[in-house]
Structure formats: C-alpha cells, structure tokens
Design a protein around this motif. Structure first.
Motif, PDB file in Angstrom:
ATOM      1  N   SER A  76       9.053  -3.900 -13.724  1.00 18.42           N
ATOM      2  CA  SER A  76       8.867  -5.261 -13.220  1.00 18.42           C
ATOM      3  C   SER A  76       9.580  -5.512 -11.899  1.00 18.42           C
ATOM      4  CB  SER A  76       9.359  -6.266 -14.267  1.00 18.42           C
ATOM      5  OG  SER A  76       8.623  -6.147 -15.461  1.00 18.42           O
ATOM      6  N   TRP A  77      10.805  -4.993 -11.757  1.00 19.94           N
ATOM      7  CA  TRP A  77      11.554  -5.267 -10.528  1.00 19.94           C
ATOM      8  C   TRP A  77      10.958  -4.516  -9.355  1.00 19.94           C
ATOM      9  CZ3 TRP A  77      14.065  -9.458 -10.933  1.00 19.94           C
ATOM     10  CH2 TRP A  77      14.619  -9.842 -12.161  1.00 19.94           C
ATOM     11  N   ALA A  78      10.442  -3.323  -9.584  1.00 18.25           N
ATOM     12  CA  ALA A  78       9.739  -2.597  -8.514  1.00 18.25           C
ATOM     13  C   ALA A  78       8.489  -3.347  -8.091  1.00 18.25           C
ATOM     14  CB  ALA A  78       9.393  -1.184  -8.988  1.00 18.25           C
ATOM     15  N   GLU A  79       7.776  -3.919  -9.072  1.00 21.97           N
ATOM     16  CA  GLU A  79       6.591  -4.733  -8.762  1.00 21.97           C
ATOM     17  C   GLU A  79       6.964  -5.926  -7.891  1.00 21.97           C
ATOM     18  OE1 GLU A  79       4.497  -6.100 -12.162  1.00 21.97           O
ATOM     19  OE2 GLU A  79       3.865  -4.112 -12.827  1.00 21.97           O
ATOM     20  N   LYS A  80       8.049  -6.594  -8.258  1.00 20.33           N
ATOM     21  CA  LYS A  80       8.458  -7.782  -7.498  1.00 20.33           C
ATOM     22  C   LYS A  80       8.854  -7.416  -6.077  1.00 20.33           C
ATOM     23  CE  LYS A  80       9.879 -10.555 -11.476  1.00 20.33           C
ATOM     24  NZ  LYS A  80      10.959 -11.277 -12.169  1.00 20.33           N
ATOM     25  N   ALA A  81       9.529  -6.286  -5.916  1.00 21.17           N
ATOM     26  CA  ALA A  81       9.910  -5.845  -4.574  1.00 21.17           C
ATOM     27  C   ALA A  81       8.673  -5.590  -3.722  1.00 21.17           C
ATOM     28  CB  ALA A  81      10.767  -4.581  -4.670  1.00 21.17           C
ATOM     29  N   GLN A  82       7.668  -4.935  -4.295  1.00 17.35           N
ATOM     30  CA  GLN A  82       6.437  -4.631  -3.555  1.00 17.35           C
ATOM     31  C   GLN A  82       5.675  -5.903  -3.198  1.00 17.35           C
ATOM     32  OE1 GLN A  82       2.999  -4.713  -5.064  1.00 17.35           O
ATOM     33  NE2 GLN A  82       2.231  -4.309  -2.987  1.00 17.35           N
ATOM     34  N   LYS A  83       5.578  -6.817  -4.138  1.00 13.71           N
ATOM     35  CA  LYS A  83       4.834  -8.061  -3.889  1.00 13.71           C
ATOM     36  C   LYS A  83       5.511  -8.897  -2.801  1.00 13.71           C
ATOM     37  CE  LYS A  83       2.746  -8.354  -8.487  1.00 13.71           C
ATOM     38  NZ  LYS A  83       2.766  -9.030  -9.816  1.00 13.71           N
ATOM     39  N   GLU A  84       6.821  -8.888  -2.775  1.00 10.24           N
ATOM     40  CA  GLU A  84       7.529  -9.647  -1.735  1.00 10.24           C
ATOM     41  C   GLU A  84       7.296  -9.016  -0.371  1.00 10.24           C
ATOM     42  OE1 GLU A  84       9.949 -13.161  -1.318  1.00 10.24           O
ATOM     43  OE2 GLU A  84       8.695 -12.323  -2.899  1.00 10.24           O
ATOM     44  N   ALA A  85       7.336  -7.693  -0.309  1.00 12.49           N
ATOM     45  CA  ALA A  85       7.096  -7.003   0.963  1.00 12.49           C
ATOM     46  C   ALA A  85       5.681  -7.236   1.456  1.00 12.49           C
ATOM     47  CB  ALA A  85       7.364  -5.512   0.796  1.00 12.49           C
ATOM     48  N   ALA A  86       4.721  -7.332   0.521  1.00 12.53           N
ATOM     49  CA  ALA A  86       3.322  -7.529   0.897  1.00 12.53           C
ATOM     50  C   ALA A  86       3.088  -8.872   1.578  1.00 12.53           C
ATOM     51  CB  ALA A  86       2.428  -7.407  -0.337  1.00 12.53           C
ATOM     52  N   LYS A  87       3.991  -9.817   1.397  1.00 17.63           N
ATOM     53  CA  LYS A  87       3.896 -11.102   2.087  1.00 17.63           C
ATOM     54  C   LYS A  87       4.277 -10.987   3.557  1.00 17.63           C
ATOM     55  CE  LYS A  87       5.190 -13.624  -2.128  1.00 17.63           C
ATOM     56  NZ  LYS A  87       6.232 -14.459  -2.785  1.00 17.63           N
ATOM     57  N   LEU A  88       4.941  -9.883   3.899  1.00 14.16           N
ATOM     58  CA  LEU A  88       5.516  -9.729   5.228  1.00 14.16           C
ATOM     59  C   LEU A  88       4.866  -8.620   6.044  1.00 14.16           C
ATOM     60  CD1 LEU A  88       9.166 -10.085   3.960  1.00 14.16           C
ATOM     61  CD2 LEU A  88       8.024 -11.734   5.455  1.00 14.16           C
ATOM     62  N   GLY A  89       4.081  -7.778   5.418  1.00  9.57           N
ATOM     63  CA  GLY A  89       3.437  -6.682   6.126  1.00  9.57           C
ATOM     64  C   GLY A  89       2.589  -5.849   5.182  1.00  9.57           C
ATOM     65  N   GLN A  90       2.195  -4.691   5.640  1.00  2.24           N
ATOM     66  CA  GLN A  90       1.333  -3.819   4.849  1.00  2.24           C
ATOM     67  C   GLN A  90       2.178  -2.964   3.894  1.00  2.24           C
ATOM     68  OE1 GLN A  90      -2.168  -1.968   6.979  1.00  2.24           O
ATOM     69  NE2 GLN A  90      -0.904  -2.472   8.766  1.00  2.24           N
ATOM     70  N   THR A  91       1.744  -2.897   2.648  1.00  4.20           N
ATOM     71  CA  THR A  91       2.414  -2.041   1.679  1.00  4.20           C
ATOM     72  C   THR A  91       1.413  -1.075   1.066  1.00  4.20           C
ATOM     73  OG1 THR A  91       2.055  -3.541  -0.200  1.00  4.20           O
ATOM     74  CG2 THR A  91       4.069  -3.868   1.109  1.00  4.20           C
ATOM     75  N   HIS A  92       1.939  -0.016   0.495  1.00  2.33           N
ATOM     76  CA  HIS A  92       1.125   1.010  -0.151  1.00  2.33           C
ATOM     77  C   HIS A  92       1.808   1.404  -1.453  1.00  2.33           C
ATOM     78  CE1 HIS A  92      -1.094   4.724  -0.840  1.00  2.33           C
ATOM     79  NE2 HIS A  92       0.045   5.387  -0.860  1.00  2.33           N
ATOM     80  N   ILE A  93       1.076   1.413  -2.553  1.00  4.36           N
ATOM     81  CA  ILE A  93       1.640   1.850  -3.827  1.00  4.36           C
ATOM     82  C   ILE A  93       1.504   3.368  -3.886  1.00  4.36           C
ATOM     83  CG2 ILE A  93       1.452   1.717  -6.340  1.00  4.36           C
ATOM     84  CD1 ILE A  93       0.439  -1.153  -5.970  1.00  4.36           C
ATOM     85  N   ALA A  94       2.629   4.040  -3.704  1.00  4.33           N
ATOM     86  CA  ALA A  94       2.629   5.498  -3.616  1.00  4.33           C
ATOM     87  C   ALA A  94       2.499   6.153  -4.985  1.00  4.33           C
ATOM     88  CB  ALA A  94       3.909   5.979  -2.930  1.00  4.33           C
ATOM     89  N   ALA A  95       2.904   5.454  -6.019  1.00  5.39           N
ATOM     90  CA  ALA A  95       2.754   5.936  -7.398  1.00  5.39           C
ATOM     91  C   ALA A  95       3.065   4.769  -8.326  1.00  5.39           C
ATOM     92  CB  ALA A  95       3.684   7.110  -7.684  1.00  5.39           C
ATOM     93  N   THR A  96       2.475   4.799  -9.520  1.00  6.46           N
ATOM     94  CA  THR A  96       2.761   3.772 -10.511  1.00  6.46           C
ATOM     95  C   THR A  96       2.516   4.331 -11.911  1.00  6.46           C
ATOM     96  OG1 THR A  96       2.215   1.547 -11.328  1.00  6.46           O
ATOM     97  CG2 THR A  96       0.414   2.828 -10.343  1.00  6.46           C
ATOM     98  N   THR A  97       3.315   3.870 -12.852  1.00  4.49           N
ATOM     99  CA  THR A  97       3.097   4.220 -14.268  1.00  4.49           C
ATOM    100  C   THR A  97       2.833   2.957 -15.086  1.00  4.49           C
ATOM    101  OG1 THR A  97       5.510   4.239 -14.617  1.00  4.49           O
ATOM    102  CG2 THR A  97       4.437   6.357 -14.186  1.00  4.49           C
TER     103      THR A  97
END
Length: 362
Positions: free
Chosen positions: A102-123
């Motif tokens: 969950s915390w990794a998800e929140k970090a990614q979602k917050e970054a996506a508000k500010l620029g381009q993100t890429h999910i390099a791997a997920t389980t």
C-alpha cells in the motif's frame, strides 16, 4: 514498570525501555542546562550538539562517509512521496516504482501527480504476498530514479537483498525496517523513514541523502520542499521536531550499545523465528500471509481459521498484555510488529499464547 505491556502496534511503536528511562531522567534538566530538550531553543549549543550527534551516529551505524547527509524533516514519509519527484523527476523523464504494498502504491500515485511514472514491477495481483524477482523488474528507458519500499508493514513482506540498477539513483522508503540489519547503504541515493516505527517517536522524518542528489535537486520549487535548503542549514532552517530528534539519537546510541546492526539483526531473526515457528508448526491453524522467502522480520501477518476466532484471539491476547495485534483490513487476521525495540520476551509470550490458544480452540 510491571504495568508495561508488550506493544505489537505497527506504529507509533514500542521503544527500548532503556531509552525511555534515559529520556525520563533527562526530561526536566538536560545535562545541567536547567531546562528540558522540549523547551530549549533549536539555535542553542546544546540542541545543535544533539542534532549533529544524531546525524553522526546514524552515519556511523550505516557505514556512510561525508558523501551523505542525514536530514531531520517533518511531514512523515507521506510528504517524501511528493518531495522526491518534485526535486528529481525531470520533464522528459519517468520515475520507476516497484510496487510491493500500500505505501509503495501511495508513493507512486503521488509522484504521478507531478510527472511521468512507470510501474517497473508489482505483486499486487496476488495481494502482495511476495517481493518481485529480479527478472520481473523492467525499468523505463529514461529513468530519473527507481523507488522501492524495503518493508511492507501491512502485508508482512520485506526485501532481503536489494536490487542494483547501475547509475540510476535508487531511492527507498525504509520507514519500518531502517537500522534493523546490516546493508550497503552506499547503494542508495536517498533513504527516508518516518521515525515512529523503528527509530523513535512520531514527528520526525529521517532522510539520508547523497550529496550529488542534493546538488541536482530542482531549484524552482518552494524553499521548504528542497533538500538543499535543509542540508545547507543542518536541518535547522525552521524549528525542527527537536524532542523527536533527541529521541532518535538515544535510539541510535542504544543500537550501537547493543553491538550495532549485526547484533540487532541476529536479535531480530531470533525473535521472528519464535512466532514463525508457532505459525509453521500449527498444522494449518495459523496461516501466514507472506510467502516464506519474502517474510518480514518486522511485521508478521497471519490468519486463523475464521474471523470469530480471530476476534477471540485478539481480545484474549489484549487481556494478557499482548497489545496491537489486529491486522490491517487489507489482509485481515493478525499482525505482530516486532521492531528493534520489541524484546525477545514479548515474542516468546506471543508464541506461547498462540500455542495455548490453538490447543484450546483447534
């Protein structure tokens, strides 16, 4: 002290008793100053020594030299979710995130508000029961940095060896397992951690950052959100969470006195083994959430045969002074958070109770 319980809460979490006692002794009159740390000016010589000493201790424990700074900030790890991309994510770049909870998800979602993100791997597909394998990680072509969450409090998983990505800056949220085991901290460009799980009380966020990252940070963002601001001012640009920093210093000193990270890791492995053995030898009465090769030494998550038994287990455990065991709603069941400060006796008491409860209800 006979009134103290074993606190298995995920955070704010238990602190070493010796640290609490030392803080208690110094609370009214810190080292003859005639005042408490909680009262003194952050510009005073006494507090500046606390601040500098705490930074030095953390770097010593991690084996880091002057290529790194340790900053004491506010806003929790959640503010770092935004501060990192604000400083380091360029317009034509992508930030790579490895999702393990969950915390990794929140970090990614917050970054996506500010620029381009890429999910390099997920389980996520398996409800985060494991850490990705190296071959499952796929970086973007123009990566600004790669972000991981080293330990996942909700799901009870942990990175046991860290990936390497060459010259791409590696950034980690280590809020729940920082200073719990030896690792090569020099592989990381930036490490951040809310203190309230494994370092001290709530109120301060520890950021360990390489000097070159400070220098390349975005200059066109608000002053308080620039790492350079806090580095140049030794974390004293504004009034810091001074008492929390003082407590982090006491915890770091306690870890050093225990024998450093190698001794703490041995202690943590032995503690976790007591509870995992109770799960693994229960004949299926207890079922761990995480796959065995991804199990956390900090947060142990498990289920009982049904929710009624889980409620009864939690209620009886609380009555016996085993507190904070209810699992997060994402996983359900139980969660035992056994950070550095949890004594072996607490884990033994929980393991004994687990066997007793199974014998009565299994």
């Amino acid at each position: 002290m006979t009134e103290r319980i074993f606190n298995f809460s995920a955070g704010p979490a238990t602190l070493p008793l010796a640290v609490l006692e030392e803080a208690q002794q110094e609370f009214l009159n810190y080292k003859g100053s005639g005042m408490s740390v909680i009262e003194m000016s952050h510009r005073s010589k006494e507090y500046e020594a606390i601040n500098a000493g705490t930074e030095s201790l953390i770097k010593e424990l991690l084996g880091l030299d002057d290529d790194y700074r340790v900053l004491f900030l506010q806003g929790g790890a959640s503010t770092q979710f935004a501060m990192i991309p604000m400083n380091f994510l360029g317009q034509d770049q992508k930030a790579d995130y490895i999702l393990t909870g969950s915390w990794a998800e929140k970090a990614q979602k917050e970054a996506a508000k500010l620029g381009q993100t890429h999910i390099a791997a997920t389980t996520k597909e398996g409800n985060y029961v494991r850490i990705p394998q190296p071959e499952e990680i796929h970086r973007s072509e123009n990566s600004a940095y790669i972000h991981i969450t080293s330990n996942n409090t909700i799901f009870g998983t942990q990175w046991h060896s860290f990936p390497e990505f060459g010259n791409i800056p590696l950034i980690a949220d280590m809020s729940s397992d920082i200073l719990s085991k030896p690792f090569d901290a020099s592989k990381f460009a930036l490490i951040y951690a809310g203190a309230q799980k494994n370092l001290g009380p709530s109120g301060v966020t520890v950021v360990i950052i390489r000097q070159d990252m400070i220098e390349q940070g975005n200059k066109n963002i608000p002053t308080m959100l620039r790492y350079e601001t806090h580095s140049k001012n030794n974390s004293l640009y504004n009034t810091p969470p001074s008492f929390s920093v003082y407590m982090v210093g006491l915890v770091a000193k306690w870890i050093k006195n225990q024998g450093g990270l190698a001794a703490i890791a041995k202690h943590n492995e032995e503690k976790a083994a007591l509870i995992y053995d109770a799960i693994d030898n229960s004949g299926g009465f207890y079922t761990g959430h995480a796959e065995k090769d991804s199990r956390s030494l900090m947060n142990i998550t498990f289920r009982l045969p049904n929710e009624e038994l889980e409620k009864e287990f939690n209620s009886e455990a609380t009555r016996r002074g085993l507190n904070g065991l209810k699992g997060h709603r994402s996983v359900g069941g139980m969660r035992a958070s056994i950070y550095n400060a949890m004594p072996r006796e607490g884990c033994q008491a929980l393991a004994d109770f687990m066997r007793e409860f199974q014998n009565q209800k299994g």
